[in-house]
Design a protein around this motif. Sequence first.
Motif, PDB file in Angstrom:
ATOM      1  N   ALA A 257      12.686  48.801   6.907  1.00 46.72           N
ATOM      2  CA  ALA A 257      11.878  47.475   6.500  1.00 46.72           C
ATOM      3  C   ALA A 257      12.620  46.653   5.541  1.00 46.72           C
ATOM      4  CB  ALA A 257      10.496  48.070   5.927  1.00 46.72           C
ATOM      5  N   GLU A 258      12.611  45.647   5.868  1.00 49.96           N
ATOM      6  CA  GLU A 258      13.387  44.281   4.980  1.00 49.96           C
ATOM      7  C   GLU A 258      12.396  43.447   4.718  1.00 49.96           C
ATOM      8  OE1 GLU A 258      17.870  44.625   6.508  1.00 49.96           O
ATOM      9  OE2 GLU A 258      16.632  44.561   8.057  1.00 49.96           O
ATOM     10  N   LEU A 259      12.641  42.746   3.415  1.00 46.24           N
ATOM     11  CA  LEU A 259      11.875  41.757   3.024  1.00 46.24           C
ATOM     12  C   LEU A 259      12.642  40.293   3.262  1.00 46.24           C
ATOM     13  CD1 LEU A 259       9.852  42.679  -0.373  1.00 46.24           C
ATOM     14  CD2 LEU A 259       8.976  41.584   1.551  1.00 46.24           C
ATOM     15  N   VAL A 260      12.112  39.459   4.076  1.00 47.84           N
ATOM     16  CA  VAL A 260      12.632  38.172   4.305  1.00 47.84           C
ATOM     17  C   VAL A 260      11.585  37.045   3.679  1.00 47.84           C
ATOM     18  CG1 VAL A 260      14.113  38.937   5.920  1.00 47.84           C
ATOM     19  CG2 VAL A 260      11.846  37.884   6.644  1.00 47.84           C
ATOM     20  N   GLY A 261      12.006  35.970   3.246  1.00 43.01           N
ATOM     21  CA  GLY A 261      11.257  34.977   2.813  1.00 43.01           C
ATOM     22  C   GLY A 261      12.079  33.608   3.095  1.00 43.01           C
ATOM     23  N   ASP A 262      11.285  32.396   2.607  1.00 44.86           N
ATOM     24  CA  ASP A 262      11.920  31.078   2.520  1.00 44.86           C
ATOM     25  C   ASP A 262      12.857  30.843   1.329  1.00 44.86           C
ATOM     26  OD1 ASP A 262      10.583  30.232   4.903  1.00 44.86           O
ATOM     27  OD2 ASP A 262       8.833  29.803   3.708  1.00 44.86           O
ATOM     28  N   THR A 263      12.479  31.795   0.230  1.00 44.84           N
ATOM     29  CA  THR A 263      13.470  31.803  -0.951  1.00 44.84           C
ATOM     30  C   THR A 263      13.799  33.162  -1.333  1.00 44.84           C
ATOM     31  OG1 THR A 263      12.169  29.955  -1.739  1.00 44.84           O
ATOM     32  CG2 THR A 263      13.456  31.052  -3.430  1.00 44.84           C
ATOM     33  N   ALA A 264      15.091  33.288  -1.448  1.00 43.02           N
ATOM     34  CA  ALA A 264      15.534  34.763  -2.061  1.00 43.02           C
ATOM     35  C   ALA A 264      15.194  35.152  -3.489  1.00 43.02           C
ATOM     36  CB  ALA A 264      17.098  34.607  -1.893  1.00 43.02           C
ATOM     37  N   LEU A 265      14.648  36.602  -3.206  1.00 42.21           N
ATOM     38  CA  LEU A 265      13.929  36.953  -4.641  1.00 42.21           C
ATOM     39  C   LEU A 265      15.214  37.907  -5.143  1.00 42.21           C
ATOM     40  CD1 LEU A 265      10.498  38.189  -3.251  1.00 42.21           C
ATOM     41  CD2 LEU A 265      11.303  35.871  -4.055  1.00 42.21           C
ATOM     42  N   THR A 266      15.588  37.327  -6.275  1.00 39.71           N
ATOM     43  CA  THR A 266      17.090  37.609  -6.884  1.00 39.71           C
ATOM     44  C   THR A 266      16.673  38.811  -7.906  1.00 39.71           C
ATOM     45  OG1 THR A 266      16.850  36.052  -8.515  1.00 39.71           O
ATOM     46  CG2 THR A 266      18.170  35.356  -6.405  1.00 39.71           C
ATOM     47  N   ASP A 267      15.787  39.428  -7.938  1.00 39.06           N
ATOM     48  CA  ASP A 267      15.700  40.782  -9.034  1.00 39.06           C
ATOM     49  C   ASP A 267      14.559  41.574  -8.228  1.00 39.06           C
ATOM     50  OD1 ASP A 267      13.119  39.736  -9.522  1.00 39.06           O
ATOM     51  OD2 ASP A 267      13.427  38.931 -11.230  1.00 39.06           O
ATOM     52  N   MET A 268      14.399  42.531  -9.038  1.00 37.98           N
ATOM     53  CA  MET A 268      13.575  43.725  -8.652  1.00 37.98           C
ATOM     54  C   MET A 268      12.320  43.751  -9.582  1.00 37.98           C
ATOM     55  SD  MET A 268      14.826  45.410  -5.967  1.00 37.98           S
ATOM     56  CE  MET A 268      13.778  46.983  -6.362  1.00 37.98           C
ATOM     57  N   ALA A 269      11.758  42.614 -10.047  1.00 39.35           N
ATOM     58  CA  ALA A 269      10.600  42.511 -10.856  1.00 39.35           C
ATOM     59  C   ALA A 269       9.419  42.221  -9.796  1.00 39.35           C
ATOM     60  CB  ALA A 269      10.558  41.473 -11.898  1.00 39.35           C
ATOM     61  N   PRO A 270       8.180  43.288  -9.986  1.00 37.04           N
ATOM     62  CA  PRO A 270       7.231  42.884  -9.233  1.00 37.04           C
ATOM     63  C   PRO A 270       6.386  41.615  -9.362  1.00 37.04           C
ATOM     64  CG  PRO A 270       7.170  45.403 -10.027  1.00 37.04           C
ATOM     65  CD  PRO A 270       8.440  44.471 -10.553  1.00 37.04           C
ATOM     66  N   ASP A 271       6.623  41.127 -10.499  1.00 40.02           N
ATOM     67  CA  ASP A 271       6.036  39.817 -11.095  1.00 40.02           C
ATOM     68  C   ASP A 271       6.715  38.903 -10.166  1.00 40.02           C
ATOM     69  OD1 ASP A 271       4.069  40.720 -12.646  1.00 40.02           O
ATOM     70  OD2 ASP A 271       5.475  40.191 -14.332  1.00 40.02           O
ATOM     71  N   THR A 272       8.106  38.876  -9.711  1.00 38.94           N
ATOM     72  CA  THR A 272       8.638  38.073  -8.724  1.00 38.94           C
ATOM     73  C   THR A 272       8.022  37.797  -7.659  1.00 38.94           C
ATOM     74  OG1 THR A 272      10.742  38.413 -10.033  1.00 38.94           O
ATOM     75  CG2 THR A 272      10.983  37.299  -7.769  1.00 38.94           C
ATOM     76  N   VAL A 273       7.540  38.880  -7.014  1.00 43.21           N
ATOM     77  CA  VAL A 273       6.901  39.088  -5.684  1.00 43.21           C
ATOM     78  C   VAL A 273       5.290  38.437  -5.866  1.00 43.21           C
ATOM     79  CG1 VAL A 273       5.656  40.661  -4.072  1.00 43.21           C
ATOM     80  CG2 VAL A 273       8.121  41.120  -4.849  1.00 43.21           C
ATOM     81  N   ARG A 274       4.792  38.796  -7.070  1.00 42.37           N
ATOM     82  CA  ARG A 274       3.507  38.112  -7.019  1.00 42.37           C
ATOM     83  C   ARG A 274       3.553  36.650  -7.284  1.00 42.37           C
ATOM     84  NH1 ARG A 274       2.113  40.730 -11.218  1.00 42.37           N
ATOM     85  NH2 ARG A 274       0.762  42.209 -10.266  1.00 42.37           N
ATOM     86  N   SER A 275       4.459  36.263  -8.026  1.00 39.54           N
ATOM     87  CA  SER A 275       4.457  34.755  -8.152  1.00 39.54           C
ATOM     88  C   SER A 275       4.976  33.999  -6.953  1.00 39.54           C
ATOM     89  CB  SER A 275       5.525  34.209  -9.135  1.00 39.54           C
ATOM     90  OG  SER A 275       6.946  34.677  -9.046  1.00 39.54           O
TER      91      SER A 275
END
Length: 235
Positions: free
Chosen positions: A132-150
């Motif tokens: 599995a791989e996460l892809v998005g319109d904006t790169a998530l540059t850390d491993m903080a769960p809050d980054t995913v939430r925001s």
Amino acid sequence: MLTEVAGAPFRWAAAARRARAFHPTGVVCAGSARFSRPAMDLVTLSGADVTIRISKGVGTPRGLPDVGGVALRLTVTDPRTDRETLWDLLPATSSRQAVRLAIPLPAMAWTSATFSSLTPFRVGSHLWWLRAELVGDTALTDMAPDTVRSTVDAGDRLRLVLSHARGPLGRFTPFGSVDLTAARHPDHVDFDPIRNAPGGVSMFPDWLATLRRSSYDQSRSGRPDTAISPVPGSA
């Protein structure tokens, strides 16, 4: 008896942390799934609604690498009974080079990480690996769960692409995807990939499945929280 002894450290760790022994910090999201073909040439999707938990394995401080996890709860059609059943998948970060090795590896960022089932699933006479791989319109540059939430709360596209490969030399090909649609609160969902699996699909080797079952049970029994959503069919 031996599996209970081997699983005991997970109970102790959960009690000491007052949380899951591993992957204590995470964010739970709702999602929408679709399969372009049956998973492992066997399992078909029954419902589009998905629960996803994205988490850090150790819980390192923000900005530091950690072993990431993506827990999925899918609703699929059991190939043996033709009825709906739950399928929990728990891939963890590895690398494209080591995706078939049972070695979780730390990652620096969610959208540059590769998540792997680490060990294969047995379907009939064949072994299958999932990626599995996460892809998005904006790169998530850390491993903080809050980054995913925001990211999800902002309405930005975040998609989990699912691939499978048959055998140790088989090529990974996409079979489905999950779009993360909303973050949920609180982080109170339990996943169990041993008990929640469609018929005809089993973790390989058998002894590892037995050990993991004991580890999940022991970790669950060591946690003080009673608000955890129970896993259907689990003790």
